[in-house]
Design an enzyme around this catalytic site. Structure first.
Site, short mmCIF file in Angstrom:
data_model
loop_
_atom_site.label_atom_id
_atom_site.label_comp_id
_atom_site.label_asym_id
_atom_site.label_seq_id
_atom_site.Cartn_x
_atom_site.Cartn_y
_atom_site.Cartn_z
N GLU A 23 -3.71 -19.26 70.51
CA GLU A 23 -2.60 -18.81 71.45
C GLU A 23 -1.25 -19.00 70.74
OE1 GLU A 23 -0.36 -20.68 75.55
OE2 GLU A 23 -2.31 -21.45 74.91
N HIS A 59 7.65 -16.71 74.49
CA HIS A 59 5.97 -16.20 74.38
C HIS A 59 6.21 -14.84 74.14
CE1 HIS A 59 2.96 -18.85 75.98
NE2 HIS A 59 3.73 -19.78 76.40
N ASP A 116 -16.31 -32.28 70.72
CA ASP A 116 -17.04 -31.20 71.64
C ASP A 116 -16.28 -30.72 72.56
OD1 ASP A 116 -18.77 -30.08 73.39
OD2 ASP A 116 -20.19 -31.79 73.95
N LYS A 130 -18.51 -33.58 81.01
CA LYS A 130 -18.27 -32.20 81.10
C LYS A 130 -17.88 -31.47 82.61
CE LYS A 130 -20.40 -31.75 76.72
NZ LYS A 130 -21.58 -31.33 76.03
#
Length: 542
Positions: free
Chosen positions: A221, A527, A429, A353
């Site tokens: 990004e 951006h 993770d 998660k």
């Protein structure tokens, strides 16, 4: 005509006899099926009752002996009948195929046999092209290439080619060279066909608790690293940030079931009784020299019991460690609770998660609070906005807006952006970004309204500096850049706790910069500058 009538009558008699015999056989099968399942159900209930009442299983009543004999007899009958029928049916098919073959007529579809397996010794002597063809045909299972070839790099290359042939799609652009495939064998990724490139940038220096950190961030990004870097600068020139670890404990919560809620509650009271903690802790801690049981919290849903074990895990993230400890405790409990039915080692009360209130309230992994005071002139010159604008925007966006959306742990601007980038760079993770990004960002005007106090509260940062992806070369280098590579020799768990504070400090920088961009109306402009491809290096640099 008379002869034909006699033949017809005989055929009818034979047909009637066959129908009668089939009916008798059908009824017999029904009887033996019913007998088998009924006595099996009876015996299971009797044995379960004996376990509850501590009655020896080998002591049989007359009814149990009769049921056992009936079970064996019906089992023998059913196996004999259906086994012979299956063999006869198979033989008939073979005879039919043979007959048609001799007559020059092949059946529509012959039964296919799997391709013959190739010995490991022969595989190692084969050329790559031969191995690829064998994988495509199924003679060599793709998952066994590493063990058969004894060469992880060659196995990945062959698998890559086999995947292209099977799918008919090109894998051009997926690199093979420059990666140590031996390092992932048995712990990181199965059946590799290459690796994905993610660029790593650095933000900083982040001044946290008197130490400077150059923070690696792996992301695709645009603007993310630049924005976090600006936040780090604002923190640095304002004197730095400070962080504190409130809790450090990984969790695992198995689900077990009993025949009644009352019985489940007995185990709940047993687990939560302080007098039993020492024996449970001793059993749990045998799983590892770093695992130390901290607490047990149990809750019920009917006759089902969910028990949340929390333990310290040293410098490892600790999921495997806590799971082993929980298994030890479950085995230990079976002695006093033989009727306990373990449904699963994880019952989602952990909760791993997934966005869950239990992690937001109780914490999981490292619970960290990080804060900084940003001076008024820094807010104006570096962040291009005002303290008043930031406080108002934070209240309406991060707090009120998130509440309107029904957010769970999402009272922030973009914490998950920074968490994901650092996780990818340091071998964490990435799926645990879900709960690790739980964050509440707070802003307040201090020092007579001139300066800005900003804080992030993150109750469930799940990180480790040993195990999993942390041992890979690239990720290990990023951990080394932060000074937290491997296990702490002086204080077990110190490196992973330090990494957690760095994550929180980086989130603080990212929140500060993005909120300033929004308050100043610069979000879209920045951006458009950093999130669009531009081959002119001089324009990007400016």
């Amino acid at each position: 005509m008379g002869v034909q009538q006699k033949i017809s009558k005989n055929e009818k008699k034979n047909q009637k006899k066959q129908e009668d015999s089939q009916s008798i056989l059908y009824l017999t099968n029904v009887v033996f099926f019913g007998l088998f399942f009924s006595v099996a159900y009876f015996l299971l209930n009797r044995w379960r009752e004996k376990i509850r009442t501590s009655t020896p299983l080998h002591v049989l009543t007359i009814s149990e002996i009769l049921a056992l004999v009936s079970l064996i007899a019906s089992f023998v009958y059913l196996i004999t009948f259906f086994g012979i029928a299956f063999i006869l049916h198979y033989d008939e098919e073979e005879e039919d195929i043979a007959a048609k073959t001799t007559q020059g007529v092949l059946p529509k579809k012959l039964p296919t046999l799997p391709p013959p397996k190739i010995s490991d010794q022969k595989v190692m002597s084969m050329e790559d092209e031969e191995v690829v063809s064998a994988v495509v045909s199924g003679s060599i299972p793709s998952y066994s290439l590493e063990s058969k070839l004894g060469d992880c790099r060659r196995a990945a290359n062959i698998r890559n080619q086999a995947v292209e042939r099977v799918t008919g799609r090109s894998l051009e652009g997926l690199p093979m060279e420059g990666f140590d495939y031996n390092s992932i064998l048995g712990q990181c990724c199965e059946m590799p066909i290459g690796f994905v490139q993610i660029p790593v940038g650095v933000a900083g220096p982040l001044l946290l608790d008197g130490n400077e950190y150059t923070v690696p961030m792996a992301t695709t990004e645009g603007c993310l690293v630049a924005s976090t870097n600006r936040g780090c600068k604002a923190i640095y020139v304002s004197g730095g940030a400070s962080a504190v670890v409130l809790r450090d404990g990984m969790t695992r919560a198995p689900v077990v079931r009993f025949n009644s809620a009352k019985r489940a509650s007995q185990l709940k009271f047993f687990l939560e009784d302080p007098q039993n903690f020492d024996s449970l802790s001793h059993t749990f801690n045998k799983s590892s020299r770093f695992a130390r049981l901290q607490s047990i919290k149990a809750t019920m849903a009917g006759k089902n019991l969910y028990t949340r074990f929390t333990c310290s895990t040293g410098d490892a993230m600790g999921m495997n460690m806590v799971s082993k400890g929980v298994q030890n405790v479950l085995d230990f409990l079976q002695t006093d609770f033989p009727d306990m039915d373990v449904i699963g080692i994880s019952g989602n009360f952990c909760s791993d998660k997934k966005a869950a209130a239990v992690n937001w309230i109780e914490g999981r992994g490292k619970s960290v609070v990080c804060e900084a005071v940003i001076k008024e002139e820094v807010v104006k010159k570096v962040l291009k906005t005002s303290v008043e604008s930031l406080v108002e925007l934070n209240m309406l966006k991060n707090l009120t807006g998130s509440a309107m959306a029904g957010a769970l742990g999402g009272f922030n601007a973009h914490a998950s952006n920074i968490v994901s980038a650092i996780y990818l760079a340091t071998g964490q993770d990435p799926a645990q970004n879900v709960e690790s990004s739980h964050c509440m960002t707070m802003m307040e005007a201090v020092n007579d309204g001139k300066d800005l106090h900003i804080s992030v509260t993150m109750p469930s940062i799940e990180v480790g500096t040993v195990g999993g992806g942390t041992q890979l070369a690239s990720q290990s280098a990023c951990l080394n850049l932060l000074g937290v590579k491997g296990a702490s020799k002086e204080t077990p768990g110190a490196n992973s706790r330090q990494l957690a504070t760095i994550v929180a400090g980086s989130v603080l920088a990212g929140e500060l910069s993005l909120m300033s961009a929004i308050a100043a109306g610069q979000l879209v402009k920045s951006h458009m500058k950093y999130n669009r491809s531009n081959k002119d290096v001089t324009k990007v640099a400016s």
